[in-house]
Write an enzyme that holds these catalytic residues in place. Sequence first.
Site, PDB file in Angstrom:
ATOM      1  N   ALA A 170       0.933  -1.178  -0.093  1.00  0.00           N
ATOM      2  CA  ALA A 170       0.064  -0.126   0.148  1.00  0.00           C
ATOM      3  C   ALA A 170       0.788   1.276   0.012  1.00  0.00           C
ATOM      4  O   ALA A 170       0.182   2.277   0.166  1.00  0.00           O
ATOM      5  CB  ALA A 170      -0.846  -0.037   1.164  1.00  0.00           C
ATOM      6  N   ASN A 212       1.132  -3.832   7.853  1.00  0.00           N
ATOM      7  CA  ASN A 212       2.120  -4.647   7.010  1.00  0.00           C
ATOM      8  C   ASN A 212       2.959  -3.386   6.436  1.00  0.00           C
ATOM      9  O   ASN A 212       4.399  -3.697   6.034  1.00  0.00           O
ATOM     10  CB  ASN A 212       1.417  -5.417   6.006  1.00  0.00           C
ATOM     11  CG  ASN A 212       0.840  -6.560   6.605  1.00  0.00           C
ATOM     12  OD1 ASN A 212       1.613  -7.386   7.291  1.00  0.00           O
ATOM     13  ND2 ASN A 212      -0.515  -6.992   6.357  1.00  0.00           N
ATOM     14  N   HIS A 263      -0.596   7.347   4.242  1.00  0.00           N
ATOM     15  CA  HIS A 263       0.720   6.843   4.678  1.00  0.00           C
ATOM     16  C   HIS A 263       1.816   7.670   4.362  1.00  0.00           C
ATOM     17  O   HIS A 263       1.781   8.283   3.478  1.00  0.00           O
ATOM     18  CB  HIS A 263       0.994   5.526   3.827  1.00  0.00           C
ATOM     19  CG  HIS A 263       0.133   4.557   3.824  1.00  0.00           C
ATOM     20  ND1 HIS A 263      -0.159   3.469   5.013  1.00  0.00           N
ATOM     21  CD2 HIS A 263      -0.974   4.167   2.952  1.00  0.00           C
ATOM     22  CE1 HIS A 263      -1.138   2.716   4.459  1.00  0.00           C
ATOM     23  NE2 HIS A 263      -1.806   3.080   3.378  1.00  0.00           N
TER      24      HIS A 263
END
Length: 264
Positions: A120, A186, A216
């Site tokens: 991601a 993750n 993120h």
Amino acid sequence: MKKIMMIGYGAMAKEVLARLPEGVEPGWIVAREKHHSAIEKAFAGRVQALTHPQQCSGQPDLVLECASQQAIAEFGETIINCGWRLAVISTGALADAALQQRLQQACAHSQGRLIVLSGAVAGMDGLASAREGGLDSVTYQSSKSPASWRGSLAEKLINLDTVSEAKVFFEGSAREAARMFPANANVAATIALHGLGMDATRVRLQVDPHTQRNTHCLQVCGQFGEFHIELCGNPLASNPKTSTLAALSAVQACRSLLDGAFIA
């Protein structure tokens, strides 16, 4: 035609299977027995449903893990020892130092390979390049909606029902984050594997009631200079814990089989 083995048959696996590029098809899906009838129905018997990779009598061009950290712990060594390439999404499994060492040893003693997908987040090529010159610090912050944190340890650290503003509820190492939040962190492990490692990579996890996206933020400093990446991704409609981009990174790995550009 390239054939893959899929590990898992949940939301992400189904998203990847639906997006496979022309020229790539599933030959085997490893899943719990309760999913086998659905797999046989969905693929009209063209795909073999397995409970363990060892039941496969063929030779997959790629084994794609889209299941869980537990699946890597359970099947990883077997897959690599078969001489197959294993591409993983649930990179947090490698926060278990003993498991990571066993997988590395399996790679050293077989033709198998372990491939860490970008998942991601973006910029892993640049982070790995920066590491060659020496890194001073790598800090990662994940910000997700309350719905994305439900069912995780976050429910014990912060009240997801009453939180009214963005708030960090965890600060620690990537190893701690990956172990404590196996379905959500993750990305932290992926960044650590490309950069300073599990213990030196700093992680902050945040809940934001005003967003529906997974954000993120990566800050990297080193001898090369510094860079900052912010990525705002849409979660899968079928699973708010998972970013759409993570599924797309698995699709891209499958396309690389066709391009002949797969780096393993």
